[in-house]
Design a protein around this motif. Structure first.
Motif: not given
Length: 178
Positions: A130-141
Motif C-alpha cells: 500500500e505504501l508503494g513497495h513491490a510485492p516481492d520486496e514487501a515480503q522480504r522486508r
C-alpha cells in the motif's frame, strides 16, 4: 487443600501464565494442579491430555499476539498510520521468555507458529505494498521485520534487552520503510 471444582478457563489461565513466565515446556499438568489446588482428575475433566491444553495455550497466544495486534493496527487509518500502530503495539508487548518459535517443533505446535508467522508477514507486506513497495520486496522486508522481533524476544529470554525499546522499534520501522 483441593478445590471442589476448577474450571477449564482457570486451567487455561494458569497454563498461559506459566507459558508466559517459563515457556511452553513448563506447562505440565501436575505443577498446574498444585498451583490451582486442583486434582489431575479435574484437568482430565476439561482436557483430553496435555497436547489439548498446549493447543489451547497456543490458540490464546495467537489471538492475543496476532489477531488483537492486527485489529489494533487496522484501526489506525492510512497504511503509514497502521504500520506505526503495528510497530508500537509490538514494542509494548511483553515478550514471552523462551520464544515459542524455538519451542514449536518440540511441542508439536510448529504448524500453528508457521500459520501465525505467515499471517504476520502477509499483513505487514500488504501495508508495505500500500505504501508503494513491490510485492516481492514487501515480503522480504516483512520477513526481516518478523525475524527482528523474534530475535529480540530470544535475546530478552536471556536478559539481553535494549536500553530503549522505543528507539529500537523506531529504527526497525525506518529500516523496513527505507
Amino acid at each position: 487443600m483441593v478445590k471442589a471444582s476448577t474450571t477449564r478457563q482457570a486451567w487455561l489461565d494458569a497454563a498461559y501464565a506459566t507459558f508466559q513466565r517459563d515457556g511452553l515446556a513448563a506447562v505440565r499438568v501436575e505443577p498446574l494442579a498444585r498451583a490451582l489446588g486442583a486434582t489431575k482428575g479435574s484437568f482430565y475433566w476439561h482436557f483430553t491430555d496435555r497436547a489439548e491444553l498446549v493447543a489451547a495455550v497456543v490458540a490464546r497466544w495467537e489471538e492475543e499476539r496476532t489477531d488483537a495486534t492486527i485489529a489494533l493496527a487496522q484501526a489506525g487509518g492510512d497504511a503509514r498510520r497502521r504500520l506505526e500502530a503495528l510497530f508500537t503495539a509490538v514494542a509494548h508487548q511483553r515478550h514471552d521468555p523462551a520464544t515459542l518459535y524455538v519451542q514449536a517443533p518440540a511441542e508439536g505446535v510448529d504448524g500453528a507458529v508457521a500459520r501465525v508467522s505467515r499471517r504476520r508477514v502477509d499483513y505487514l507486506a500488504d501495508l508495505l505494498v500500500e505504501l508503494g513497495h513491490a510485492p516481492d520486496e514487501a515480503q522480504r522486508r516483512s520477513l526481516v521485520a518478523l525475524s527482528t522481533v523474534v530475535g529480540l524476544a530470544q535475546l530478552a529470554a536471556v536478559d539481553v534487552t535494549p536500553p530503549d525499546p522505543e528507539a529500537l522499534i523506531a529504527t526497525a520501522m525506518r529500516m523496513v520503510l527505507a
